[in-house]
Design a protein around this motif. Structure first.
Motif, PDB file in Angstrom:
ATOM      1  N   ALA A  54       0.849  -1.194   0.000  1.00 22.86           N
ATOM      2  CA  ALA A  54       0.000   0.000   0.000  1.00 22.86           C
ATOM      3  C   ALA A  54       0.883   1.242   0.000  1.00 22.86           C
ATOM      4  O   ALA A  54       2.070   1.191   0.352  1.00 22.86           O
ATOM      5  CB  ALA A  54      -0.928   0.011   1.209  1.00 22.86           C
ATOM      6  N   GLN A  56       0.753   5.285   1.415  1.00 18.82           N
ATOM      7  CA  GLN A  56       0.045   6.253   2.261  1.00 18.82           C
ATOM      8  C   GLN A  56       0.730   7.611   2.139  1.00 18.82           C
ATOM      9  O   GLN A  56       1.880   7.776   2.542  1.00 18.82           O
ATOM     10  CB  GLN A  56       0.033   5.782   3.717  1.00 18.82           C
ATOM     11  CG  GLN A  56      -0.768   6.701   4.637  1.00 18.82           C
ATOM     12  CD  GLN A  56      -1.011   6.059   5.996  1.00 18.82           C
ATOM     13  OE1 GLN A  56      -1.455   4.922   6.069  1.00 18.82           O
ATOM     14  NE2 GLN A  56      -0.709   6.797   7.044  1.00 18.82           N
ATOM     15  N   ARG A  77      -4.662   6.208   2.070  1.00 14.74           N
ATOM     16  CA  ARG A  77      -3.927   4.952   1.936  1.00 14.74           C
ATOM     17  C   ARG A  77      -4.520   4.199   0.752  1.00 14.74           C
ATOM     18  O   ARG A  77      -5.723   3.891   0.741  1.00 14.74           O
ATOM     19  CB  ARG A  77      -4.013   4.097   3.190  1.00 14.74           C
ATOM     20  CG  ARG A  77      -3.327   2.732   3.023  1.00 14.74           C
ATOM     21  CD  ARG A  77      -3.374   1.868   4.268  1.00 14.74           C
ATOM     22  NE  ARG A  77      -2.503   2.371   5.322  1.00 14.74           N
ATOM     23  CZ  ARG A  77      -2.228   1.680   6.449  1.00 14.74           C
ATOM     24  NH1 ARG A  77      -2.768   0.482   6.633  1.00 14.74           N
ATOM     25  NH2 ARG A  77      -1.428   2.196   7.361  1.00 14.74           N
ATOM     26  N   ARG A  79      -4.369   0.879  -1.616  1.00 20.12           N
ATOM     27  CA  ARG A  79      -3.893  -0.511  -1.697  1.00 20.12           C
ATOM     28  C   ARG A  79      -3.392  -0.799  -3.107  1.00 20.12           C
ATOM     29  O   ARG A  79      -4.103  -0.558  -4.086  1.00 20.12           O
ATOM     30  CB  ARG A  79      -5.023  -1.486  -1.343  1.00 20.12           C
ATOM     31  CG  ARG A  79      -4.594  -2.940  -1.231  1.00 20.12           C
ATOM     32  CD  ARG A  79      -5.793  -3.795  -0.797  1.00 20.12           C
ATOM     33  NE  ARG A  79      -5.406  -5.169  -0.557  1.00 20.12           N
ATOM     34  CZ  ARG A  79      -5.339  -6.128  -1.484  1.00 20.12           C
ATOM     35  NH1 ARG A  79      -5.619  -5.816  -2.753  1.00 20.12           N
ATOM     36  NH2 ARG A  79      -4.994  -7.359  -1.172  1.00 20.12           N
TER      37      ARG A  79
END
Length: 429
Positions: A54, A56, A77, A79
Motif C-alpha cells: 500500500a 500512504q 492509503r 492498496r
C-alpha cells in the motif's frame, strides 16, 4: 504501531514476515505494517492471512489558500495489491510511484476506483471456501451421512478455518504455501490429529468443487506434509482384570454396557443407542439400524449366550426403574436423549471404548474366525471385488452367531470365568 522499523523492502523479507496474531482477549486481528526506506509512503500491510502493498501519502487540492499554499484534503492509503500479485519489488515501487504521482496531481485513486466500480457491471459472486464447504455438506446430507459427521465438519470449520472461509476458492488453490502454513499452525496449537482432520476436510471440499469448476488450480493440500498419526496399540490383554474393573463400576447400566462392548466389538455410538425392540431374543441378534455409514449400512449383530442372559437381566432392571415400555437397552436419567451418551469411564483403569473394539477383533482372530466373519460382525466394508458385495451379515445368521459364541468363549476362558458376573448369574438364573 508497527513492530518493525522502516527498512529496504524485498520480496523475500516480506514473505518471511509472520502473519498478524489475534488479541488473546478480544480476538481482534493485530495487523501491522512495515514501511519502505526507498519510496516514502510505500509499505507492506500484514493481516492474519494476507499481506498487501500500500501507499500512504497526503492528498492536496489544486485550490490554494490565501497564502498561496495548496489545500490539504487529508491522508489517503491506497492498496496496490496482494503481495503474491508482484514478481519483484521493482514492480511494486513502480506502481507505488504511479499512485504517488496521482496524489501529487490532486487525484484520489480511491475515489477514482469507487467511481469506476460504480459504473462497471456488477461482478459475478465470488465462490469462496465457505461456499464450497456448504456445498460439500449438502452433498453429504443427500448421501445420508450421519449428523455427527456433518457436525464434525462444521466444528472443524468454526475452529480452524474461520479466517479462511471468506477467501475465494481459486485464491485458496493458488496458495499451497498458505495452506501448508495453516496445517503447521494448527499442529503447533491444537495437535497433529486436529491439523490432519482439517486438511482432509479441505481436500475433500476442494476436490468436490473441482469436479464442477474445471479450471481450478491443483488441490492445495498436495503441498501439505501430513502428520504421522499413531494407530491405537492399546488393547485388553488381562481380561480377568478388565471384568473385575467393570464389575466394580457403580452404575449397573454402565457395567452392562461395557460387557456389551467387550463381547460384541460394537462401536460406542451404536451401542449407546441400542433399543430393546431390536433384540431378537430367540435367534440371538440385535439389529443396528443406523451404524457408522448411515442406515444403508444397517446390520444384525450376533450375541453370545452369556451376553444374552445379561441383557435379559438388564431389561428387567430397566422395567423396574424406568417403566415397562422404556425403549433403550442402556437407559440414563442424566441424558436428554434418554440413553447413555457419555459412557466412557476415565480414571478407573478401563481402556477407551474403541480400544475395546480393537481388543475384540484381536480375540476373534485368536479364536480362529476368518477375516470375512470378523469384518461382517464389525460391519466393515469388504473390499474384495464381487465377492465382498455378495456377502451380507443378515443372511449368514447362525454361522455368525456361532462365530460370536466362539469369541465370547475365548474371552471368558482368558478371563478365567464362565459367567458374566455373580450378580448377572443370580439375576439370569
Amino acid at each position: 504501531m508497527s513492530r518493525y522499523a522502516p527498512t529496504k523492502l524485498t520480496i523475500r523479507f516480506v514473505e518471511n514476515l509472520p502473519h498478524a496474531e489475534r488479541h488473546p482477549t478480544t480476538g481482534r486481528v493485530l495487523s501491522y505494517s512495515v514501511r519502505d526506506t526507498l519510496v516514502p509512503g510505500l509499505m507492506v500491510v500484514v493481516n492474519a492471512n494476507s499481506k498487501s502493498f500500500a501507499v500512504q501519502r497526503d492528498l492536496y487540492s489544486e485550490e490554494r489558500d490565501t497564502q498561496g499554499r495548496r489545500v490539504k484534503l487529508g491522508t489517503r492509503r491506497v492498496r496496490l495489491g496482494d503481495v503474491r500479485d508482484f514478481l519483484s519489488i521493482e514492480a511494486v515501487r513502480a506502481k507505488a510511484q504511479e499512485v504517488i504521482n496521482q496524489l501529487r496531481a490532486g487525484i484520489d485513486p480511491n475515489a477514482q476506483g469507487v467511481a469506476q466500480a460504480q459504473s462497471a457491471p456488477a461482478p459475478a459472486p465470488t465462490f469462496t471456501l465457505g461456499d464450497a464447504i456448504d456445498a460439500y455438506v449438502e452433498v453429504c446430507q443427500r448421501k445420508g451421512r450421519r449428523p455427527s459427521t456433518i457436525s464434525g465438519y462444521q466444528k472443524l470449520t468454526q475452529r480452524y478455518l474461520r479466517d479462511w472461509v471468506g477467501r475465494p476458492l481459486r485464491e485458496v488453490g493458488d496458495d499451497p504455501l498458505g495452506v501448508d502454513r495453516l496445517h503447521r499452525d494448527i499442529t503447533r496449537d491444537h495437535g497433529p490429529v486436529a491439523a490432519n482432520q482439517t486438511m482432509r476436510l479441505v481436500r475433500a471440499v476442494y476436490r468436490s468443487a473441482a469436479r464442477k469448476m474445471r479450471n481450478l488450480p491443483p488441490c492445495p493440500t498436495d503441498a501439505v506434509d501430513f502428520n504421522e498419526e499413531r494407530r491405537r496399540t492399546l488393547v485388553v490383554t488381562d481380561w480377568a482384570k478388565f471384568f473385575d474393573t467393570v464389575d466394580g463400576l457403580r452404575n449397573p447400566v454402565t457395567r452392562s454396557f461395557y460387557y456389551f462392548l467387550a463381547l460384541t466389538g460394537c462401536r460406542k455410538g451404536a451401542a449407546e443407542a441400542a433399543r430393546v425392540e431390536h433384540v431378537n431374543w430367540e435367534k440371538g441378534f440385535i439389529h443396528i439400524p443406523d451404524p457408522k455409514g448411515g442406515p444403508k449400512r444397517a446390520f444384525d449383530l450376533p450375541l453370545g449366550n452369556r451376553l444374552l442372559a445379561l441383557l435379559r437381566a438388564q431389561v428387567e432392571d430397566n422395567r423396574a426403574v424406568f417403566g415397562p415400555n422404556y425403549p433403550w437397552l442402556f437407559p440414563s436419567h442424566f441424558s436428554s436423549k434418554g440413553h447413555l451418551t457419555q459412557a466412557a469411564v476415565r480414571g478407573q483403569g478401563l481402556v477407551n471404548p474403541h480400544a475395546i473394539r480393537h481388543s475384540w477383533a484381536s480375540c476373534a482372530t485368536a479364536a480362529g474366525l476368518n477375516p470375512y466373519e470378523i469384518k461382517l460382525i464389525l460391519n466393515h466394508v469388504i473390499v474384495d471385488g464381487a465377492t465382498g458385495t455378495y456377502l451380507h451379515s443378515s443372511a449368514m445368521g447362525d454361522a455368525l452367531r456361532r462365530a460370536a459364541q466362539r469369541v465370547e468363549d475365548y474371552i471368558f476362558a482368558r478371563a478365567g470365568r464362565n459367567v458374566v458376573s455373580l450378580e448377572a448369574a443370580r439375576r439370569a438364573g
